[in-house]
Design a protein around this motif. Structure first.
Motif, PDB file in Angstrom:
ATOM      1  N   PRO A  31      -5.310  43.995   0.005  1.00  0.00           N
ATOM      2  CA  PRO A  31      -4.854  42.621   0.269  1.00  0.00           C
ATOM      3  C   PRO A  31      -3.877  42.514   1.436  1.00  0.00           C
ATOM      4  CG  PRO A  31      -4.900  43.033  -2.088  1.00  0.00           C
ATOM      5  CD  PRO A  31      -5.169  44.346  -1.417  1.00  0.00           C
ATOM      6  N   LEU A  32      -2.978  43.495   1.571  1.00  0.00           N
ATOM      7  CA  LEU A  32      -2.043  43.461   2.695  1.00  0.00           C
ATOM      8  C   LEU A  32      -2.780  43.644   4.019  1.00  0.00           C
ATOM      9  CD1 LEU A  32       0.910  43.276   3.584  1.00  0.00           C
ATOM     10  CD2 LEU A  32       1.068  45.762   3.348  1.00  0.00           C
ATOM     11  N   PHE A  33      -3.764  44.537   4.028  1.00  0.00           N
ATOM     12  CA  PHE A  33      -4.576  44.705   5.236  1.00  0.00           C
ATOM     13  C   PHE A  33      -5.321  43.424   5.575  1.00  0.00           C
ATOM     14  CE2 PHE A  33      -8.967  45.482   6.661  1.00  0.00           C
ATOM     15  CZ  PHE A  33      -8.712  45.896   7.959  1.00  0.00           C
ATOM     16  N   LEU A  34      -5.875  42.756   4.571  1.00  0.00           N
ATOM     17  CA  LEU A  34      -6.608  41.519   4.821  1.00  0.00           C
ATOM     18  C   LEU A  34      -5.689  40.412   5.318  1.00  0.00           C
ATOM     19  CD1 LEU A  34      -9.024  41.511   1.741  1.00  0.00           C
ATOM     20  CD2 LEU A  34      -9.514  42.187   4.096  1.00  0.00           C
ATOM     21  N   ALA A  35      -4.439  40.432   4.873  1.00  0.00           N
ATOM     22  CA  ALA A  35      -3.483  39.456   5.399  1.00  0.00           C
ATOM     23  C   ALA A  35      -3.251  39.692   6.888  1.00  0.00           C
ATOM     24  CB  ALA A  35      -2.172  39.546   4.624  1.00  0.00           C
ATOM     25  N   GLY A  36      -3.089  40.957   7.265  1.00  0.00           N
ATOM     26  CA  GLY A  36      -2.957  41.263   8.689  1.00  0.00           C
ATOM     27  C   GLY A  36      -4.220  40.942   9.458  1.00  0.00           C
ATOM     28  N   ALA A  37      -5.383  41.197   8.844  1.00  0.00           N
ATOM     29  CA  ALA A  37      -6.647  40.872   9.496  1.00  0.00           C
ATOM     30  C   ALA A  37      -6.783  39.367   9.703  1.00  0.00           C
ATOM     31  CB  ALA A  37      -7.811  41.413   8.676  1.00  0.00           C
ATOM     32  N   SER A  38      -6.261  38.577   8.772  1.00  0.00           N
ATOM     33  CA  SER A  38      -6.330  37.122   8.917  1.00  0.00           C
ATOM     34  C   SER A  38      -5.546  36.655  10.140  1.00  0.00           C
ATOM     35  CB  SER A  38      -5.785  36.443   7.655  1.00  0.00           C
ATOM     36  OG  SER A  38      -6.535  36.819   6.513  1.00  0.00           O
ATOM     37  N   LEU A  39      -4.370  37.252  10.354  1.00  0.00           N
ATOM     38  CA  LEU A  39      -3.590  36.895  11.543  1.00  0.00           C
ATOM     39  C   LEU A  39      -4.307  37.333  12.815  1.00  0.00           C
ATOM     40  CD1 LEU A  39       0.037  37.763  10.386  1.00  0.00           C
ATOM     41  CD2 LEU A  39      -0.980  35.496  10.658  1.00  0.00           C
ATOM     42  N   CYS A  40      -4.918  38.522  12.777  1.00  0.00           N
ATOM     43  CA  CYS A  40      -5.678  38.967  13.941  1.00  0.00           C
ATOM     44  C   CYS A  40      -6.871  38.047  14.194  1.00  0.00           C
ATOM     45  CB  CYS A  40      -6.142  40.409  13.730  1.00  0.00           C
ATOM     46  SG  CYS A  40      -7.103  41.079  15.103  1.00  0.00           S
ATOM     47  N   LEU A  41      -7.539  37.614  13.133  1.00  0.00           N
ATOM     48  CA  LEU A  41      -8.671  36.707  13.285  1.00  0.00           C
ATOM     49  C   LEU A  41      -8.225  35.365  13.852  1.00  0.00           C
ATOM     50  CD1 LEU A  41     -10.592  37.478   9.978  1.00  0.00           C
ATOM     51  CD2 LEU A  41     -11.384  37.928  12.293  1.00  0.00           C
TER      52      LEU A  41
ATOM     53  N   GLN B  40       0.745  50.831  28.241  1.00  0.00           N
ATOM     54  CA  GLN B  40       1.332  50.582  26.920  1.00  0.00           C
ATOM     55  C   GLN B  40       2.056  49.245  26.882  1.00  0.00           C
ATOM     56  OE1 GLN B  40       3.558  53.864  25.171  1.00  0.00           O
ATOM     57  NE2 GLN B  40       2.567  55.320  26.553  1.00  0.00           N
ATOM     58  N   ASN B  41       2.814  48.947  27.919  1.00  0.00           N
ATOM     59  CA  ASN B  41       3.579  47.699  27.941  1.00  0.00           C
ATOM     60  C   ASN B  41       2.671  46.482  28.094  1.00  0.00           C
ATOM     61  OD1 ASN B  41       5.974  49.164  27.725  1.00  0.00           O
ATOM     62  ND2 ASN B  41       6.199  49.344  29.961  1.00  0.00           N
ATOM     63  N   VAL B  42       1.653  46.599  28.943  1.00  0.00           N
ATOM     64  CA  VAL B  42       0.737  45.472  29.141  1.00  0.00           C
ATOM     65  C   VAL B  42      -0.026  45.163  27.862  1.00  0.00           C
ATOM     66  CG1 VAL B  42      -1.342  44.733  30.359  1.00  0.00           C
ATOM     67  CG2 VAL B  42       0.512  45.811  31.630  1.00  0.00           C
ATOM     68  N   MET B  43      -0.451  46.202  27.143  1.00  0.00           N
ATOM     69  CA  MET B  43      -1.260  45.992  25.940  1.00  0.00           C
ATOM     70  C   MET B  43      -0.452  45.435  24.778  1.00  0.00           C
ATOM     71  SD  MET B  43      -4.332  46.485  26.641  1.00  0.00           S
ATOM     72  CE  MET B  43      -4.991  46.425  24.975  1.00  0.00           C
ATOM     73  N   LEU B  44       0.851  45.306  24.919  1.00  0.00           N
ATOM     74  CA  LEU B  44       1.640  44.686  23.854  1.00  0.00           C
ATOM     75  C   LEU B  44       1.330  43.202  23.706  1.00  0.00           C
ATOM     76  CD1 LEU B  44       5.144  46.368  24.329  1.00  0.00           C
ATOM     77  CD2 LEU B  44       3.494  46.756  22.488  1.00  0.00           C
ATOM     78  N   ILE B  45       0.752  42.588  24.733  1.00  0.00           N
ATOM     79  CA  ILE B  45       0.388  41.173  24.623  1.00  0.00           C
ATOM     80  C   ILE B  45      -0.985  40.993  23.987  1.00  0.00           C
ATOM     81  CG2 ILE B  45       1.788  40.592  26.637  1.00  0.00           C
ATOM     82  CD1 ILE B  45      -0.770  40.393  28.260  1.00  0.00           C
ATOM     83  N   ALA B  46      -1.685  42.082  23.716  1.00  0.00           N
ATOM     84  CA  ALA B  46      -3.017  42.007  23.105  1.00  0.00           C
ATOM     85  C   ALA B  46      -2.887  42.041  21.587  1.00  0.00           C
ATOM     86  CB  ALA B  46      -3.886  43.160  23.580  1.00  0.00           C
ATOM     87  N   PRO B  47      -3.539  41.144  20.875  1.00  0.00           N
ATOM     88  CA  PRO B  47      -3.432  41.161  19.403  1.00  0.00           C
ATOM     89  C   PRO B  47      -4.021  42.418  18.780  1.00  0.00           C
ATOM     90  CG  PRO B  47      -5.105  39.590  20.142  1.00  0.00           C
ATOM     91  CD  PRO B  47      -4.377  40.030  21.356  1.00  0.00           C
ATOM     92  N   THR B  48      -5.007  43.021  19.433  1.00  0.00           N
ATOM     93  CA  THR B  48      -5.635  44.207  18.850  1.00  0.00           C
ATOM     94  C   THR B  48      -4.665  45.385  18.768  1.00  0.00           C
ATOM     95  OG1 THR B  48      -6.474  44.719  21.072  1.00  0.00           O
ATOM     96  CG2 THR B  48      -7.970  43.610  19.554  1.00  0.00           C
TER      97      THR B  48
ATOM     98  N   LYS C  98       6.883  43.731  11.647  1.00  0.00           N
ATOM     99  CA  LYS C  98       6.981  43.448  13.080  1.00  0.00           C
ATOM    100  C   LYS C  98       5.599  43.168  13.678  1.00  0.00           C
ATOM    101  CE  LYS C  98      11.150  46.221  13.876  1.00  0.00           C
ATOM    102  NZ  LYS C  98      11.734  47.373  14.614  1.00  0.00           N
ATOM    103  N   GLN C  99       4.591  43.939  13.251  1.00  0.00           N
ATOM    104  CA  GLN C  99       3.230  43.702  13.736  1.00  0.00           C
ATOM    105  C   GLN C  99       2.706  42.354  13.234  1.00  0.00           C
ATOM    106  OE1 GLN C  99       4.309  46.545  12.504  1.00  0.00           O
ATOM    107  NE2 GLN C  99       3.821  48.166  13.958  1.00  0.00           N
ATOM    108  N   PHE C 100       3.048  41.999  11.992  1.00  0.00           N
ATOM    109  CA  PHE C 100       2.637  40.694  11.462  1.00  0.00           C
ATOM    110  C   PHE C 100       3.260  39.572  12.304  1.00  0.00           C
ATOM    111  CE2 PHE C 100       0.961  42.972   8.011  1.00  0.00           C
ATOM    112  CZ  PHE C 100       0.257  42.115   7.178  1.00  0.00           C
ATOM    113  N   LEU C 101       4.538  39.707  12.611  1.00  0.00           N
ATOM    114  CA  LEU C 101       5.214  38.677  13.400  1.00  0.00           C
ATOM    115  C   LEU C 101       4.628  38.584  14.803  1.00  0.00           C
ATOM    116  CD1 LEU C 101       7.489  36.607  13.622  1.00  0.00           C
ATOM    117  CD2 LEU C 101       9.036  38.471  14.291  1.00  0.00           C
ATOM    118  N   ALA C 102       4.344  39.747  15.408  1.00  0.00           N
ATOM    119  CA  ALA C 102       3.762  39.751  16.750  1.00  0.00           C
ATOM    120  C   ALA C 102       2.397  39.070  16.757  1.00  0.00           C
ATOM    121  CB  ALA C 102       3.647  41.184  17.267  1.00  0.00           C
ATOM    122  N   LEU C 103       1.577  39.349  15.750  1.00  0.00           N
ATOM    123  CA  LEU C 103       0.260  38.707  15.670  1.00  0.00           C
ATOM    124  C   LEU C 103       0.391  37.197  15.500  1.00  0.00           C
ATOM    125  CD1 LEU C 103      -1.861  41.158  13.478  1.00  0.00           C
ATOM    126  CD2 LEU C 103      -2.233  40.555  15.860  1.00  0.00           C
TER     127      LEU C 103
END
Length: 374
Positions: A257-267, A316-324, A346-351
């Motif tokens: 469920p926690l993974f799916l919550a993160g996947a929802s933000l990525c989606l 590395q720095n440029v890819m921080l703006i990518a949700p993936t 932190k990843q959840f907030l960034a997404l």
């Protein structure tokens, strides 16, 4: 309430449109089943059942020890051939390695004459040839040393290195390949389904019907986001439970469920990006070209296939703006290491931030496109 009803009904319409598209349905099923199985099982060890043949012209106890030292899973059971069969077998591709043990090899070893063994390698099989020649040399030298010493053993080193492989004790590559493919599939299908949904509306002429209805561009876009995101989320859940955990027997340490919550933000972020790309493209072929330019860097540079630490600092720095990038981080932390929300917040907030920015930009672009069509 009227807006929510419009969003719900438009989303249901998108689901019915998808259900009537057999190509997309086949793509979804394939990506979350056979594609994951292939990615998990097609990444074996670098040296796995490599075919090897041995020309034993010595027929001594030492040569017999060398022949018996090659066995699965690194090498296939060695085939004994004659010297005249060696070149023909290499030319036909029957063997990757052919080891030629010369006559009087054991006698020369015991006499200290430093005899040579010829190792023939089919270098067209690059990965096996590169690592296999080292394995063969180590095996042969180990057997010769043990034979000369008359016992099995080695020098006692002053340091004892204790190796502990965490999260994947057997170093099984299928565990890594299966979960990485699920992560990549979520990213890929979220772009394809939302982009195709908008382009399908334009090609079929139904977008003009929506323009005369009492719905706003925001409602149309939100409907596409939640409906296509829901399809990918359900497919990913079934894939994790039935294919990854059931078919491939890959243990999942963390909370699904926690993974799916993160996947929802990525989606949320990726579906918004898919709509933005669809407003730039005028047809499915154009969208496919944009997809290639976008999807491949996102998957290759987000840390799923190669650790980000091994990339240049600028990348590395440029890819921080990518949700993936953040989705890969949280997925690996949850599914591999069993991390909780206190680790991946932190990843959840960034997404959430990246998704909101992409949604606003996509909505502005979508409104502009709609106004031009009107």
């Amino acid at each position: 309430m009227r807006r929510l009803k419009n969003i719900f009904r438009l989303g249901v319409k998108e689901l019915w449109s998808l259900a009537r598209d057999p190509v997309m349905l086949i793509l979804i099923v394939y990506v979350f089943t056979f594609s994951i199985y292939t990615a998990a099982t097609a990444v074996p060890e670098t040296l796995h059942n490599a075919p090897i043949a041995i020309v034993d012209e010595d027929a001594s106890p030492l040569s017999g020890r060398i022949v018996s030292a090659f066995y699965p899973p690194y090498f296939a059971p060695p085939q004994r051939i004659t010297l005249s069969e060696m070149d023909a077998g290499m030319d036909s591709g029957a063997y990757t390695f052919v080891l030629n043990i010369p006559p009087d090899f054991q006698r020369d070893v015991l006499a200290g004459r430093n005899p040579e063994i010829q190792l023939n390698i089919d270098a067209t099989r690059m990965s096996q040839a590169f690592s296999g020649n080292v394995y063969v040399q180590q095996i042969v030298m180990a057997e010769v040393n043990e034979f000369v010493r008359r016992y099995r053993g080695g020098d006692v080193l002053p340091v004892d290195l204790a190796l502990r492989a965490r999260f994947n004790p057997t170093l099984e590559r299928s565990w890594f390949g299966a979960l990485v493919e699920v992560i990549n599939s979520v990213t890929m299908l979220s772009l394809i389904l939302t982009g195709a949904a908008l382009i399908r509306e334009r090609e079929h002429g139904t977008i003009e019907h929506l323009l005369v209805m009492p719905v706003t561009p925001g409602e149309i876009m939100v409907a596409k986001v939640w409906s296509m995101g829901l399809v990918v989320l359900v497919a990913a859940t079934l894939s994790l439970l039935l294919v990854v955990r059931g078919w491939l027997q890959v243990p999942i340490e963390g909370s699904i469920p926690l993974f799916l919550a993160g996947a929802s933000l990525c989606l949320f972020a990726m579906t918004s990006l898919g709509i933005f790309m669809a407003t730039l493209a005028r047809s499915m072929p154009q969208f496919g070209l944009l997809l290639m330019l976008t999807l491949m860097p996102l998957q290759m540079l987000s840390g799923g296939l190669t650790p980000r630490e091994s990339m240049p600092e600028l990348v590395q720095n440029v890819m921080l703006i990518a949700p993936t990038t953040h989705f890969v981080d949280l997925s690996q932390a949850i599914l591999y290491r069993g991390a909780g929300i206190e680790v991946v917040w932190k990843q959840f907030l960034a997404l959430l931030v990246i998704g909101t920015v992409l949604f606003v930009l996509s909505l502005a672009r979508f409104r502009k496109t709609i106004s031009q069509m009107a």
